[in-house]
Design a protein around this motif. Sequence first.
Motif, PDB file in Angstrom:
ATOM      1  N   UNK A  69       0.183 -15.501  12.295  1.00  0.00           N
ATOM      2  CA  UNK A  69      -1.139 -16.057  12.611  1.00  0.00           C
ATOM      3  C   UNK A  69      -1.739 -16.634  11.332  1.00  0.00           C
ATOM      4  N   UNK A  76      -5.225 -18.210   9.386  1.00  0.00           N
ATOM      5  CA  UNK A  76      -6.652 -18.515   9.368  1.00  0.00           C
ATOM      6  C   UNK A  76      -6.963 -19.203   8.047  1.00  0.00           C
ATOM      7  N   UNK A  77      -7.920 -20.097   8.064  1.00  0.00           N
ATOM      8  CA  UNK A  77      -8.160 -20.891   6.873  1.00  0.00           C
ATOM      9  C   UNK A  77      -9.584 -21.408   6.840  1.00  0.00           C
ATOM     10  N   UNK A 127       4.296  -0.942  13.100  1.00  0.00           N
ATOM     11  CA  UNK A 127       4.353  -2.347  12.711  1.00  0.00           C
ATOM     12  C   UNK A 127       4.286  -2.521  11.203  1.00  0.00           C
ATOM     13  N   UNK A 172       0.428  -9.937   4.648  1.00  0.00           N
ATOM     14  CA  UNK A 172      -0.587 -10.972   4.481  1.00  0.00           C
ATOM     15  C   UNK A 172      -0.260 -11.811   3.258  1.00  0.00           C
ATOM     16  N   UNK A 226       2.680  -5.257   8.571  1.00  0.00           N
ATOM     17  CA  UNK A 226       1.795  -6.411   8.468  1.00  0.00           C
ATOM     18  C   UNK A 226       1.905  -6.978   7.058  1.00  0.00           C
ATOM     19  N   UNK A 231       0.831  -1.203   0.000  1.00  0.00           N
ATOM     20  CA  UNK A 231       0.000   0.000   0.000  1.00  0.00           C
ATOM     21  C   UNK A 231       0.863   1.249   0.000  1.00  0.00           C
ATOM     22  N   UNK A 234       0.165  -8.950   0.531  1.00  0.00           N
ATOM     23  CA  UNK A 234      -0.179  -7.549   0.755  1.00  0.00           C
ATOM     24  C   UNK A 234       0.601  -7.018   1.947  1.00  0.00           C
ATOM     25  N   UNK A 270       1.129  -3.979   4.597  1.00  0.00           N
ATOM     26  CA  UNK A 270       0.546  -2.781   5.195  1.00  0.00           C
ATOM     27  C   UNK A 270       1.524  -2.247   6.231  1.00  0.00           C
ATOM     28  N   UNK A 271       1.724  -0.968   6.192  1.00  0.00           N
ATOM     29  CA  UNK A 271       2.650  -0.380   7.156  1.00  0.00           C
ATOM     30  C   UNK A 271       1.881   0.528   8.094  1.00  0.00           C
ATOM     31  N   UNK A 272       2.102   0.378   9.388  1.00  0.00           N
ATOM     32  CA  UNK A 272       1.507   1.302  10.346  1.00  0.00           C
ATOM     33  C   UNK A 272       2.654   2.053  11.007  1.00  0.00           C
ATOM     34  N   UNK A 279      -0.765 -14.277   8.254  1.00  0.00           N
ATOM     35  CA  UNK A 279      -0.364 -12.897   8.507  1.00  0.00           C
ATOM     36  C   UNK A 279       0.913 -12.862   9.338  1.00  0.00           C
TER      37      UNK A 279
END
Lengths: 352, 495
Positions: free
Chosen positions: A323, A325-326, A262, A266, A264, A217, A255, A257-259, A335
């Motif tokens: 983490x 999820x599926x 942190x 994905x 992130x 992003x 993907x 993502x920068x905060x 992630x």
Amino acid sequence: MKQTGLKKIELKTIFATCFILQILLCAAILVLCLAENAHSHHRVTIVLSMLVLLISLLILMFFFQRMLWPMDRIDAKLNRICEEMPGDPFWQDIGGVDTTGYVLRHIDELFERVKAQSGRDYQAELLNRQAEFSALQSQINPHFLYNTLDSIRGQALIDGADEIAEMTEALSTFFRYSISQKGAMVTLAEEIKNVENYFFIQQFRFSNRFDYSIVAEDPAALSYYIPKLTLQPIVENSIFHGLESKLEKGHIAIRVTMTEKRLLIDVTDDGIGMDKATLEHLRSCLERGVPTGRGQGRRGTGTAVSNVNQRIRLFFGPVYGVTISSTPLIGTNVQVVIPLISDPAPKGGTHD
Amino acid sequence: MREELLRMERVVCISGSKVSLDRFHLNIYKGEVVVVMGTHDAGQQMLVDLLSGGAQPDRGRILFEEEAISLSNMDEARAAGIYSVLQGSRLVPDLTVAENIFVIRRSRRHHGIISHRVMERQTKRILDSVGMEIAPDTPARHLTVADQHLIEITKAMTMGAKLIINDDLRIPYTHREMERLHRMVRQYVSQGVSFLIVTSHNDESSNIFSIADRVVVIRDGQNVGELRQSDYNPTLLTNLVVGREFHFAPRKRMDAHAGEVLRVSNLCGQGLYRASFSVHAGEIVGLLDLAGHANQEVVDILTGYAGEDSGTVLLGGQQVHFSGLGEAIAGGVGFVPALPVGLQLPDCMSAAENLSLILLRRKKHPPLLKLRKRSDFLLQDNLELLGLPGDAVDCPIHELPAAVRLRLLYLRWILGKCRLLICVKPSTALDVMLRDVAQSMLDRAAQSGMAVLVVSADPAEVASVCDRIAIFSGGQIKCILPRSEFIEADLSVYS
């Protein structure tokens, strides 16, 4: 356990002494009262009581001086040591709020911190080596490998076999990256380049049965650092467990993502996913930091994600990590969360 | 770089024997709308409770603006800047809009002097800035529920909200009000506020990304996936929510419609002008009103809640006039209100009693069988239809699965053999699985020979169940279309 024992002894001694003195006092008063002329002994009674009180106080003072105050000093010192030790505060609820309780808690904390620290250093080093060695596995002299690949590429170019040349180049670059001694941290851009390289090789193998997209992003994110070989094992997992047995064309999306603090990342595939039990097993393995035991037939790809997770947690602490999820038949999302690191040196953990 | 407003890390919440949130993580950036979507019991409610101070996490932490917070009541949540405007939120009815915005707040700076002039001027300015045409001195009880919600949100903004939490607000909304809500959310988001919208309503025909920046899917309290505009795909979203590939059950409809059950002619009421339509046995007719509440008025008249000004209602060929719901039910009208599960299934009654409520009250008791026995028989006969396992018969109503409760609610009217069934927004704010249940129960009702009337503000809802649809606009029925024509009709002219 020990702490309550100490407390008991200490208090017991004091109370026992005082109690005996009280009894003596009572006895004395009783004797005096029983005497014929109780009135004349009035003054003696008062003096005696005062005396007993004074002795009790003295004994208390003695105990404070000899036991509790030194204990306080020890506690203060321990506290200072604890604060100077690296590591997270160690929270443990110990019932007592007396000095010995504090001292014991601080000793426990110190112990835990030392233990955690030495364990962490050791494990970080170990895992880092493991990540590199699993890439090296066959212990081939890397330069021999690069040179051979380069000659193959040269010959392929001469023969006009461009595809072979491209593939050899990709393979060579991939090995160079995986085995290089550059250190534990690389920029996200480098890691993504390696992943693209890996995709390139795998697309050959799977004859374009999947495609991929990589979206950052904020392009600035690419210049931050992440541990080397963080993404490639996850992508590998997505391909082998998610997409390999899927019939239609698959897709892997990365993907970033920068905060403020942190990063992130994905990795999402639309492969076959996994059922609840497998997912739960995988999650608990990640949590406990043990290899997943999944994909034993295929040189332990399941181990790789667990390894990535552990390396991240050891580098940066337990709030970061991987983490998963599926949903069966729908897809899997992994992630990766790591802190934003603009300079690899201070947090690099292990040095080469 | 994005600023993180809220971050939940591996939050575990246990309520009773159920894990409501299981290692749930969520982050919300400044100035975005995050929708958390899942089936109705996926744990969203707990999420709302956590963030509005109604519950504490058992494990994990919640960070707000990078600081760990623990909210033990609503005031603490508000102090942090988290406001929730939920379905049940209402203004104080007897105060004006301005007073609701400025007086009803727990402010520290309150000198006890209220200047109505200043307050109303301020209110006017605020309302103008968001394009709401409401006079500041209107008493709140004159506003629609939607307007009250919008004013609640505006009020939250004036109090410095950073995060506003909404749940399924759409139930009492008309289509146009929904659009206004979306516009307001967009406007506030552009000012840097974030919205967390918690919903189970997943409608394939309306793109959730018209409002959301991100959709986080939650199932059994766990993170399942996260979608953005670019990867939106309605089927994928539904599958993620349900956890498997999901298809609506095939419709079972009969084409030939027997005799006319309901005929309404020239009905006038509050906001309703000269409405005429008819419903045949075995037919489902939709009353769609995108912008107003005229269709609701029809329901109010048919259920005896409101009186008609003029016009006639023929039920089974006889003119009727009901002066209350009891009378209407006795006259053969079944009524399923919006969000009925809590309202119409009394907890104090068993599943059997709830099921036989209509049928057995209506019939005269045969002397030898006790009411209780008969209701138990009735339940045993319908266990399979309800999807209720035989060993759960004695469970309290609220512990039964939602799908069972929903089926029970419809089945009761079907067994009760009423002639007309009126359903208000039967699938609004339900998750896809429950919508499927509601739709198949409506079909079953029609199959059993009842005339079914569906009242809605959502075109997709009526299109999915109705045979014919009457479209209201400006209080009048503009046209009545069969489904095939309705699906292709341009509805924008009616809103």
